[in-house]
Design a protein around this motif. Structure first.
Motif, mmCIF file in Angstrom:
data_model
loop_
_atom_site.group_PDB
_atom_site.id
_atom_site.type_symbol
_atom_site.label_atom_id
_atom_site.label_comp_id
_atom_site.label_asym_id
_atom_site.label_seq_id
_atom_site.Cartn_x
_atom_site.Cartn_y
_atom_site.Cartn_z
ATOM 1 N N LYS A 36 107.866 -24.108 76.600
ATOM 2 C CA LYS A 36 108.976 -24.568 77.449
ATOM 3 C C LYS A 36 108.612 -25.884 78.136
ATOM 4 C CE LYS A 36 112.220 -21.401 77.050
ATOM 5 N NZ LYS A 36 112.393 -20.306 78.002
ATOM 6 N N ILE A 37 107.380 -25.995 78.611
ATOM 7 C CA ILE A 37 106.958 -27.219 79.294
ATOM 8 C C ILE A 37 106.894 -28.387 78.312
ATOM 9 C CG2 ILE A 37 105.091 -28.317 80.594
ATOM 10 C CD1 ILE A 37 104.400 -25.504 81.668
ATOM 11 N N LEU A 38 106.333 -28.145 77.133
ATOM 12 C CA LEU A 38 106.242 -29.202 76.119
ATOM 13 C C LEU A 38 107.630 -29.629 75.641
ATOM 14 C CD1 LEU A 38 103.195 -27.856 74.095
ATOM 15 C CD2 LEU A 38 103.273 -30.006 75.381
ATOM 16 N N LYS A 39 108.547 -28.680 75.532
ATOM 17 C CA LYS A 39 109.918 -29.019 75.136
ATOM 18 C C LYS A 39 110.566 -29.919 76.176
ATOM 19 C CE LYS A 39 114.364 -27.014 73.801
ATOM 20 N NZ LYS A 39 115.140 -25.749 73.598
ATOM 21 N N TYR A 40 110.345 -29.594 77.459
ATOM 22 C CA TYR A 40 110.899 -30.452 78.506
ATOM 23 C C TYR A 40 110.275 -31.847 78.452
ATOM 24 C CZ TYR A 40 111.485 -32.722 82.975
ATOM 25 O OH TYR A 40 111.760 -33.664 83.922
ATOM 26 N N LEU A 41 108.953 -31.903 78.319
ATOM 27 C CA LEU A 41 108.265 -33.199 78.288
ATOM 28 C C LEU A 41 108.677 -34.041 77.084
ATOM 29 C CD1 LEU A 41 104.651 -32.124 79.368
ATOM 30 C CD2 LEU A 41 106.339 -33.360 80.743
ATOM 31 N N SER A 42 109.018 -33.377 75.980
ATOM 32 C CA SER A 42 109.417 -34.117 74.779
ATOM 33 C C SER A 42 110.703 -34.903 74.990
ATOM 34 C CB SER A 42 109.593 -33.147 73.596
ATOM 35 O OG SER A 42 110.724 -32.311 73.793
ATOM 36 N N GLN A 43 111.469 -34.521 76.014
ATOM 37 C CA GLN A 43 112.728 -35.201 76.308
ATOM 38 C C GLN A 43 112.533 -36.341 77.310
ATOM 39 O OE1 GLN A 43 115.208 -31.979 77.671
ATOM 40 N NE2 GLN A 43 114.936 -30.809 75.783
#
Length: 400
Positions: free
Chosen positions: A234-241
């Protein structure tokens, strides 16, 4: 009974009686069937019996039942006070060791309830005590958010105000029940007014940050983890944006030939950090996370991201003699920079947070890690949350 327990414990500790002799005396007079009116005497006496029974390979369930009952005498005095959490955890361990699994499970449920809903005070730093209820609005803001990770990253209400000092940040402290004691390194008390006058405001950041973010976040973690909102994915998905998910500046020939994003090298240490946090929070045995590798690695990546953000914003990261500019100076320049529309590239609160955690005055975390000034005690849940929060705040820098 208290005197007898103390005498028998001392006789065993000093070798006056052997293990078998102690057991014979205890069984002859049924001392293992009763509790004295002294909690500490009971604890020492029955822990001695537990060690003897283990040595002689005797059944220990009855002994652990008495140890659990002894913890219950303290718990009954203040069943819903935050102070009793350590006694509930001790009782849980005794019940588990004695084979009382169902009772242990019930005790652990009570421990979790009191830890998150208990009344009274809990120390959130070495110098400050705050009512547990004070954190509830912030906890609800985090756990009820549609995107808790985004809230943690972008909502500056989780940070102390720019000009806060220990008491000003809370306004009406008497109404909130906040108290503060100031001590020197030797444990000698000092006058709070003198402390406020002699120390810079940034020295108070850690106290304000512990109250505004660390304490509420620690109380939110179990709910977030169980709900699947706090995971590395979830954190990596947010950071990818964010800008961290875009191609890095090609500062080396390798990056020119094989482009990558910051997430490519952040992902391993971030995943390790989040997994260790989840392990500590969900552990029934009170196990602590092993954060050394994750914190060391992620802290250096956070600095790398800050330097990359500066390059995006055409802020020089090297001096004329080709030496790197110190992180403290880069953060200052970052805090002074604006976008083409005149907006700050980073909020004042977020800038101050990064400076006070990573640099001086403050925790000086980057320097301590880079030069090996840290010790095992520094690698804890609080520091792990600090580093994670820094990474999320760096992702909010407006680099375009």
């Amino acid at each position: 009974t208290t005197a007898i327990f103390n005498i028998l414990t001392n006789c065993y500790n000093y070798g006056f009686f052997s293990s078998k002799e102690i057991i014979q005396i205890v069984e002859r007079h049924h001392f293992d069937k009763q509790l004295s009116d002294n909690y500490f005497s009971n604890k020492e006496f029955y822990e001695m019996l537990a060690n003897i029974n283990k040595e002689l390979e005797l059944d220990q369930s009855a002994i652990y039942a008495k140890l659990a009952e002894n913890e219950g005498t303290i718990i009954q005095m203040h069943p819903n006070h935050i102070f009793t959490t350590k006694y509930l955890l001790e009782k849980y361990r005794y019940l588990l060791n004695g084979g009382f699994e169902q009772e242990a499970a019930e005790c652990y449920k009570q421990f979790l309830y009191v830890k998150t809903h208990g009344t009274g005070f809990e120390r959130v730093s070495v110098s400050m005590s705050i009512p547990n209820e004070f954190f509830q609005p912030t906890i609800e803001m985090i756990i009820k958010s549609d995107s808790p990770i985004m809230t943690i990253a972008t909502d500056d209400r989780l940070l102390p105000s720019d000009n806060s000092i220990p008491f000003e940040m809370f306004g009406d402290c008497d109404r909130l029940g906040i108290s503060m004691d100031v001590y020197d390194n030797n444990g000698n008390p000092h006058n709070k007014e003198e402390y406020d006058q002699k120390h810079e405001k940034d020295d108070a950041f850690q106290i304000g940050y512990a109250a505004s973010f660390i304490a509420p976040m620690m109380r939110s973690l179990r709910t977030l983890i169980e709900g699947g909102s706090f995971t590395a994915d979830k954190i990596l998905k947010y950071l990818s944006q964010t800008w961290l998910g875009k191609e890095r500046q090609p500062v080396t020939t390798v990056l020119k030939e094989s482009p990558e994003t910051w997430l490519d090298i952040i992902s391993p240490s971030l995943t390790m950090l989040v997994n260790e946090i989840a392990k500590e929070i969900t552990s029934k045995g009170g196990d602590k996370g092993n954060y050394v590798c994750a914190i060391d690695s992620l802290t250096t990546k956070v600095e790398g991201c800050i330097r990359d953000a500066c390059r995006h914003l055409v802020i020089p990261t090297v001096q004329s003699n080709n030496n790197e500019i110190l992180l403290d100076k880069l953060l200052q320049k970052l805090g002074e920079s604006s976008t083409v529309d005149g907006e700050p590239v980073i909020s004042k609160s977020a800038y101050r947070m990064l400076r006070c955690i990573l640099g001086k005055p403050g925790m000086d975390l980057r320097n301590c890690i880079a030069h090996g000034f840290t010790c095992c005690a520094d690698y804890n849940l609080q520091t792990a949350l600090c580093v994670l929060h820094c990474l999320l705040k760096v992702s909010t820098i407006k680099v375009e």
